[in-house]
Design a protein around this motif. Structure first.
Motif, short mmCIF file in Angstrom:
data_model
loop_
_atom_site.label_atom_id
_atom_site.label_comp_id
_atom_site.label_asym_id
_atom_site.label_seq_id
_atom_site.Cartn_x
_atom_site.Cartn_y
_atom_site.Cartn_z
N THR A 76 -9.77 12.51 4.85
CA THR A 76 -10.44 12.73 3.57
C THR A 76 -11.84 13.33 3.78
OG1 THR A 76 -11.12 10.42 3.63
CG2 THR A 76 -9.22 10.98 2.24
N ASN A 77 -12.49 13.04 4.93
CA ASN A 77 -13.85 13.56 5.16
C ASN A 77 -13.84 15.09 5.13
OD1 ASN A 77 -15.46 11.04 7.34
ND2 ASN A 77 -14.33 10.81 5.46
N HIS B 206 -11.16 -1.53 -2.81
CA HIS B 206 -9.77 -1.92 -2.61
C HIS B 206 -9.50 -2.29 -1.15
CE1 HIS B 206 -10.46 2.36 -2.43
NE2 HIS B 206 -9.38 2.56 -1.75
N THR C 235 -13.17 4.92 13.46
CA THR C 235 -11.74 4.69 13.27
C THR C 235 -11.06 4.18 14.54
OG1 THR C 235 -11.28 7.00 13.75
CG2 THR C 235 -11.60 6.42 11.44
N TYR D 220 0.85 -1.20 0.00
CA TYR D 220 0.00 0.00 0.00
C TYR D 220 0.88 1.25 0.00
CZ TYR D 220 -4.10 2.93 0.96
OH TYR D 220 -5.09 3.86 0.89
N THR E 72 -5.99 7.48 -1.72
CA THR E 72 -5.68 6.44 -2.69
C THR E 72 -5.63 7.08 -4.08
OG1 THR E 72 -6.64 4.68 -1.39
CG2 THR E 72 -6.61 4.35 -3.77
N ASP F 285 -19.14 6.74 5.90
CA ASP F 285 -17.83 6.39 5.37
C ASP F 285 -17.70 4.89 5.56
OD1 ASP F 285 -15.11 5.67 5.29
OD2 ASP F 285 -14.46 7.70 5.80
N GLU G 220 -16.64 10.07 -1.33
CA GLU G 220 -17.10 11.07 -0.36
C GLU G 220 -17.47 12.37 -1.08
OE1 GLU G 220 -13.86 11.75 2.35
OE2 GLU G 220 -13.62 9.61 2.73
N THR H 160 -18.16 7.32 10.24
CA THR H 160 -17.58 6.03 9.92
C THR H 160 -18.08 5.06 10.97
OG1 THR H 160 -15.62 7.29 9.25
CG2 THR H 160 -15.38 4.91 9.34
N ASN I 291 -15.11 1.00 -0.22
CA ASN I 291 -13.75 0.96 -0.76
C ASN I 291 -13.54 -0.46 -1.28
OD1 ASN I 291 -13.75 2.95 1.60
ND2 ASN I 291 -11.87 3.49 0.54
N GLY J 99 -12.14 5.95 -2.16
CA GLY J 99 -13.03 6.33 -1.07
C GLY J 99 -13.26 7.83 -1.03
N HIS K 238 -20.13 5.07 1.04
CA HIS K 238 -19.12 4.69 0.03
C HIS K 238 -18.48 3.37 0.40
CE1 HIS K 238 -15.50 6.52 2.27
NE2 HIS K 238 -15.03 5.39 1.82
C1 LIG Z 1 -11.89 5.75 7.30
C2 LIG Z 1 -11.43 6.10 5.92
N1 LIG Z 1 -12.17 6.94 5.17
C3 LIG Z 1 -11.80 7.27 3.92
C4 LIG Z 1 -10.65 6.81 3.35
C5 LIG Z 1 -10.28 7.27 1.98
O1 LIG Z 1 -10.32 6.26 1.03
P1 LIG Z 1 -9.40 6.30 -0.26
O2 LIG Z 1 -7.99 6.18 0.18
O3 LIG Z 1 -9.84 5.13 -1.06
O4 LIG Z 1 -9.64 7.57 -0.97
C6 LIG Z 1 -9.84 5.93 4.11
C7 LIG Z 1 -8.61 5.33 3.60
O5 LIG Z 1 -7.69 5.69 3.11
C8 LIG Z 1 -10.24 5.58 5.42
O6 LIG Z 1 -9.49 4.76 6.14
#
Ligand SMILES: Cc1ncc(COP(=O)(O)O)c(C=O)c1O
Lengths: 446, 499
Positions: free
Chosen positions: B184-185, B281, B230, A99, A329, B255, B154, B226, B279, B150, B277
């Motif tokens: 990312t949120n 991957h 987390t 990763y 990502t 999330d 979002e 989420t 993921n 992801g 969403h």
């Molecule tokens: C809790 C959470 N939300 C969102 C993301 C964002 O996803 P991505 O990396 O696929 O954009 C991640 C991971 O990287 C994540 O762990």
């Protein structure tokens, strides 16, 4: 299930260590029963590996692929030859199943390859700094507009009508929540209308986007537009087809501030349009506004040179709502494909591929415009794609040619760009004289 | 370290082992790919003024040398096929090989996104069926497969939510999320033109219902959560939270990065979420590829359907097609239809596993995490000591008092052949170590990890220096990240790099 390495007995032992007798007891401690007790799922039954392989083979064989048929479809994704070494390396687990290289000491392979990628992309685009990849050409284009707006503090983006319509669409979607206006630069004869552009570029303009060669394959007169953008204090964003850049002037040579590209031609299959590779490079003054990952060179505790992620304070995991972008990502493996591909190609190979596409497209052009019912749509120089006007509806033409084993091109009437009876044909090293002669023969017989 | 040669400059001795890049291997005149001959130079077709003057520097290397170079690089990586990769929140699970073989079938790799629909029926059928399956797994009414990660999902969701609110009145101004949210949120919130409102989590690490109530009003477009969060904790008050969110007309965003814990058991729609969403991957085993590509589909309730990105895949009788006639759509968020090859992998995975397999994934993921947690909590602080889901978060506070930081522990773990956990995230735990073993790990591998963690805890007391100077058994020593940012070198150049 063959991907679970524990037996019931082992699971039981683990559950006991966690202080419970069975899984439901554990799950109930975390998740209220009413959320899972009566939940129903209607799903097809599990399949063995053999059965799922058969299923996917069946789906795959319902498609007609470009290895069975001769394709002249381009418009952003191209059928290039895939050197065998690219996938042989790409599918190494070491690259493939790792990763994001957050922990540099166990990710030097990925980090150094990104450093090499950044070097190649900077070189090809003629810019100073490349990031480690964006989702695709369209989102790279949109993010470039965001950089320009943040950098200039202005809120108008000029998007030419000769930009790939999907890139224009993505850019306006991306900006739709922000107080940034997207205005269209009109076109005449398939090129940006320079006079209108001069009038529209003003002191509110954050950026002017220019695609070279443009969506229609034509070469834009870039200099006056960039000059007038710079005079107005706006940034110039160039969108390019990187396979042309062994031959064509680079965005750097034109004086662009941001260069973006779709990197798919560099060793990435068409794959129905994804995954792709968004390339983005800027000059040094914009480096702190770059979205996404960036790899820098450094030294380790033992005195070795090595690599790590750098300037991470731009990024979402640190800067959160003040980050330059939300991207996390990205398209790392596609960037690696491009790196390996370009390593094989070298500078001579890149130029050579561009020249092959150029030669093939011109060979085809000379023949195509002489077929009855086909005429040249534009007169200006083009690179590897050109547009013909057809007397028969392009959709009909495509349908008929398909029966003869040819996908002749893209029907431009599906885009809202006023080119209704037009077909656009694209060329690569895969469509040489043999394929073109077949195309001409089929089109002539329709 | 076969790749690295020692290098001396004339005069003063530099005890540096230089990195050998592909550029350093270049010999003018070599190439790794033969191509058909050309007849005419470019200038024959194109006026001089369009032609490149300054040639790009690219390596000139034979194919075998290219292969050696990248194999040489590859062996410096840790990866899931080699061993445990407990990077919390990233779900580093095994990537079944059959998925890749399927994705590499020529009928999938060699099709163009602008081919006539009649020639890509298999691809469209796959997309249609995958959307149905993700709809069933999430309990949602509709699915779009266009987002490619992801964060992309979002952002797309927030634009859809904006379009929804705009349609029924006004777009509203803010988006609320807890301080445990992934970066990312908030970053997506900004890009969608909303203001971020971050609320403090409760003592128990979950959403504090009264804090949430105080933050919610008619200006709030959405609450992003989420779940499990987390910290690896499931929010038990989820239905009450959903009611609070909906009572002011806001949308409830999930999330779904942590969906692995819920597969085949809990449906996001039944928790009251409006949109989620995925993921692919993470949850659906598509390989991470050193940082991507991913695939980030969205599941959503009917009231949001009109706003999905265009086009959508439709079925008419036994034919599949792409529908662009979507007047309320937010538009496009990707050049084409998303990361198709990864969607093939995800589809293969779901079809092979079926419901039983998916349930087995969540069961084993949750058991593995709880097993690790139970065995480690005596040695490290566990700020939220409760049954966890697929991951849990330790704190290195105790070790920090003895002078060893979480970074040091992470680096030391590498000496035992493990990738470190996610560190310093979530931000609400000091010296955080976020550990997600996934269902892919055997008890034996987990026991080895436990042993390593316990030994490190002991070393903190007995010989902390070995941790502070770690790693010792990796291809390179600890990287100076400060220097990388101070003396920014982001590309190779012949001047600074050649000996
Ligand atoms: C809790 C959470 N939300 C969102 C993301 C964002 O996803 P991505 O990396 O696929 O954009 C991640 C991971 O990287 C994540 O762990």
């Amino acid at each position: 299930m063959s991907y679970i390495p524990n037996t019931d007995a082992q699971r039981h032992e683990m559950l006991k260590a966690a202080g419970v007798q069975n899984f439901d007891e554990l799950f109930e401690r975390a998740v209220p029963r009413k959320l899972w007790d009566n939940t129903e799922f209607k799903m097809p039954p599990p399949l063995s590996e053999l059965e799922v392989s058969v299923l996917l083979n069946e789906l795959s064989s319902k498609n007609i692929c470009t290895s069975e048929i001769i394709s002249f479809i381009g418009a952003g994704v191209y059928n290039h030859y895939m050197p065998a070494a690219v996938n042989a390396l790409l599918f190494r687990s070491e690259f493939y199943t790792a990763y994001t290289p957050y922990q540099a000491e166990v990710a030097q392979g990925t980090l150094q390859s990104i450093f090499e990628y950044q070097t190649m992309v900077s070189e090809i685009l003629g810019m100073e700094v490349s990031n480690a990849s964006m989702y695709d050409g369209a989102t790279a284009c949109a993010e470039a507009a965001l950089i320009a707006s943040a950098h200039t503090g202005r809120n108008k983006i000029l998007v030419p009508r000769t930009l790939h319509p999907n890139y224009a669409a993505v850019t306006s979607t991306y900006l739709s929540g922000l107080p940034i206006a997207v205005d269209t630069l009109p076109a005449s004869d398939g090129l940006i209308d320079i006079e209108s552009a001069m009038k529209m570029i003003d002191d509110k303009t954050a950026a002017v986007l220019i695609q070279q060669p443009n969506f229609l394959g034509l070469l834009e007169d870039v200099e006056p537009i960039i000059e007038s953008a710079h005079k107005a204090g706006a940034l110039a964003v160039m969108v390019v087809d990187p396979i042309t850049l062994g031959v064509l002037k680079s965005p750097g040579e034109y004086g662009a501030d941001i260069a973006v590209a779709e990197g798919q031609p560099f060793g990435i299959p068409q794959a129905f349009g994804g995954p792709l590779l968004g390339m983005m490079a800027v000059n040094k003054n914009l480096v702190r506004r770059l979205p996404g990952r960036l790899v820098g060179k450094t030294i380790d505790s033992r005195g070795n040179e090595g690599f790590c992620l750098t300037l991470q304070t731009r990024e979402q995991h640190i800067r959160r709502n003040k980050a330059t972008s939300n991207i996390c990502t990205n398209q790392a493996l596609c960037a690696l494909a491009a790196t390996i591909y370009l390593s094989l190609l070298g500078p001579g190979g890149l130029k050579h591929l561009g020249e092959l596409a150029l030669e093939n497209s011109h060979y085809a052009y000379d023949k195509a415009v002489n077929i009855k019912g086909f005429s040249s749509k534009f007169d200006s120089p083009f690179f590897r794609e050109f547009v013909v006007e057809t007397s028969v509806k392009p959709s009909k033409l495509i349908e008929k040619a398909l029966l003869k084993g040819i996908l002749p091109g893209v029907d431009l009437s599906v885009f809202d760009i006023g080119l209704d009876n037009c077909l656009m044909l694209a060329f690569t090293e895969m469509t040489g004289k043999t394929q073109i002669d077949k195309l001409v023969q089929v089109l002539s017989g329709l | 370290m076969g790749q690295e040669g020692n290098c001396k400059t004339k005069g003063d001795y530099l005890a540096l082992s230089k990195s050998i890049t592909i550029f350093d291997r270049s010999t003018p005149g070599l190439s790794g790919l033969d191509l058909p001959e050309i007849q005419k130079e470019a200038s024959h077709f194109i006026p001089e003024k369009y032609l490149r003057k300054k040639k790009p520097i690219l390596p000139e290397v034979s194919e075998n040398e290219v292969v050696r170079h990248y194999i040489g690089l590859s062996i410096k990586n840790h990866h899931i096929d080699k061993g445990l990769y407990p990077l919390g929140s990233c779900t580093m699970k095994y990537n079944p090989k059959v998925n890749d073989r399927a994705a590499m079938l020529p009928g999938f790799t060699d099709i163009h996104p602008f081919q006539p629909e009649s020639t890509v029926q298999g691809a469209l059928e796959l997309l249609y069926n995958l959307a149905e399956l993700l709809g069933e797994i999430s309990g949602m009414d509709d699915v779009t497969l266009q987002p490619v990660a992801g964060a992309h999902g979002e952002f797309t969701s927030l634009l859809m939510i904006r379009a929804y609110h705009t349609k029924i009145g006004n777009p509203r101004q803010t988006v609320v999320f807890p301080d445990s949210a992934h970066g990312t949120n908030p970053a997506s919130v900004t890009m969608a033109g909303y203001k971020s409102v971050q609320i403090k989590s409760g003592q128990d690490g979950l959403v504090d219902v009264s804090t949430l109530k105080a933050a919610m009003n008619e200006n709030v477009a959405a609450f992003m959560l989420t779940n499990p969060n987390t910290l690896g904790l499931f929010d038990k008050n989820i239905l009450e939270i959903a009611d609070i969110v909906h009572s002011v007309g806001a949308q409830f965003y999930m999330d779904g990065a942590n969906l692995n814990a819920l597969l085949g058991r809990v449906k996001p729609a039944e928790m009251g979420f409006d949109i989620v969403h995925f993921n692919l991957h993470k949850t659906f085993s598509t390989p991470h590829g050193g940082g991507g590509p991913g695939a980030g589909a969205l599941g959503l309730k009917k009231h949001l359907s009109p706003f999905m990105p265009s086009p959508i895949v439709v079925k008419n009788g036994d034919k599949y097609g792409l529908d662009y006639d979507r007047p309320d759509s937010i538009g496009k968020v990707h050049s084409f239809y998303g990361n198709f090859a990864n969607l093939v992998r995800g589809y293969t995975y779901i079809r092979q596993l079926g419901l039983d397999g998916l349930r087995s994934v969540s069961e084993n993921a949750v058991i593995n995490a709880n097993y690790l947690m139970a065995n480690l909590k005596a040695f490290y602080d566990l700020p939220y000591d409760r049954t966890c889901m697929h991951e849990f978060v330790l704190s290195g506070e105790r070790q920090k008092k003895a002078g060893v930081r979480t970074t040091d522990i992470a680096k030391r773990l590498m000496d035992f052949g493990f990738h470190p956990p996610t560190v310093y995230f979530p931000l609400i735990v000091s010296e955080a170590m976020m550990i997600e073993p996934t269902e892919s790990e055997s008890k034996a591998e987990l026991d080895r990890f436990i042993e390593a963690m316990i030994q490190i805890a002991r070393e903190v007391e007995e010989k902390p220096d070995i941790i502070k100077t770690a790693p010792h058994n990796t291809p390179v020593g600890r990287m100076d990240e400060g220097k990388a940012a101070r003396d920014l070198v982001v590309k190779w150049s012949p001047i600074t790099e050649h000996c």
